[in-house]
Design a protein around this motif. Sequence first.
Motif, PDB file in Angstrom:
ATOM      1  N   GLU A  81      77.706 -11.420  35.629  1.00 29.58           N
ATOM      2  CA  GLU A  81      79.140 -11.106  35.574  1.00 29.58           C
ATOM      3  C   GLU A  81      80.008 -12.318  35.905  1.00 29.58           C
ATOM      4  O   GLU A  81      81.179 -12.370  35.538  1.00 29.58           O
ATOM      5  CB  GLU A  81      79.466  -9.954  36.525  1.00 29.58           C
ATOM      6  N   ALA A  82      79.439 -13.302  36.592  1.00 32.77           N
ATOM      7  CA  ALA A  82      80.200 -14.513  36.926  1.00 32.77           C
ATOM      8  C   ALA A  82      80.473 -15.365  35.694  1.00 32.77           C
ATOM      9  O   ALA A  82      81.467 -16.098  35.648  1.00 32.77           O
ATOM     10  CB  ALA A  82      79.455 -15.340  37.974  1.00 32.77           C
ATOM     11  N   ARG A  85      83.892 -14.873  33.941  1.00 27.57           N
ATOM     12  CA  ARG A  85      84.970 -15.326  34.839  1.00 27.57           C
ATOM     13  C   ARG A  85      85.039 -16.846  34.879  1.00 27.57           C
ATOM     14  O   ARG A  85      86.125 -17.426  34.836  1.00 27.57           O
ATOM     15  CB  ARG A  85      84.759 -14.760  36.245  1.00 27.57           C
ATOM     16  N   ALA A  88      86.469 -18.261  31.652  1.00 24.93           N
ATOM     17  CA  ALA A  88      87.918 -18.079  31.539  1.00 24.93           C
ATOM     18  C   ALA A  88      88.694 -19.016  32.461  1.00 24.93           C
ATOM     19  O   ALA A  88      89.845 -19.354  32.179  1.00 24.93           O
ATOM     20  CB  ALA A  88      88.283 -16.629  31.856  1.00 24.93           C
ATOM     21  N   ALA A  89      88.058 -19.441  33.548  1.00 24.85           N
ATOM     22  CA  ALA A  89      88.782 -20.192  34.568  1.00 24.85           C
ATOM     23  C   ALA A  89      88.570 -21.707  34.523  1.00 24.85           C
ATOM     24  O   ALA A  89      89.352 -22.447  35.102  1.00 24.85           O
ATOM     25  CB  ALA A  89      88.379 -19.687  35.957  1.00 24.85           C
ATOM     26  N   TRP A  99      77.786 -22.369  36.878  1.00 28.27           N
ATOM     27  CA  TRP A  99      76.884 -21.228  36.724  1.00 28.27           C
ATOM     28  C   TRP A  99      75.436 -21.659  36.952  1.00 28.27           C
ATOM     29  O   TRP A  99      74.663 -20.947  37.591  1.00 28.27           O
ATOM     30  CB  TRP A  99      77.043 -20.586  35.343  1.00 28.27           C
TER      31      TRP A  99
END
Length: 194
Positions: A81-82, A85, A88-89, A99
Amino acid sequence: MTGDEGHVTRSRRPLRADARRNEDRLLEAAAAAFARDGMNASVKDIARAAGVGVGTLYRRFPSKELLFAAIYRLEVQRLCEAAPRLAAARPPVEALREWMERFIDFMAAKEGMADALRAVLSDDSEKLETRAMLAGAIDHLLTPAQGTSVARPEVKDQDVLMALGGISLMAGAEGRRELATRLIGLLLHGIVKN
């Protein structure tokens, strides 16, 4: 409806809010205990740290292996799930690097629990599902990098996953976390176009 059917229905109901909070606290306490003590972690200490009784822990997780399996699945889910995010960031290569570092930390936390992890992943379908989830997370990060021509188009998510697994094993065997970061840099050098 037979009694068995009723039991199946009850077991599939979502947990009540208080039961969900107890389970979340148990999983957090157990994750910390397993990371610190491996499979020697005390069930009593885990329950105490979570603020619940041992009976509550055993009702939800009848064995230490089942508790470990639940933590493992939760951590894989969080790691996956990271990816969106981070994508997008951060810029693509930076997101991929972060990651990868999280993946190494995830694997390092399982050091000393290899036997339990093998038991958790003894089902081939679970191994394949876990690999597919992790490869999907990598793809979520790799695709934007390839789409902006930052990363080589021939790089595949499965290749990156296998390379990360090797990095994790080498750095873990050497007991050198900084080696993993250096090897991630080399892996990224092969992924990113010059």
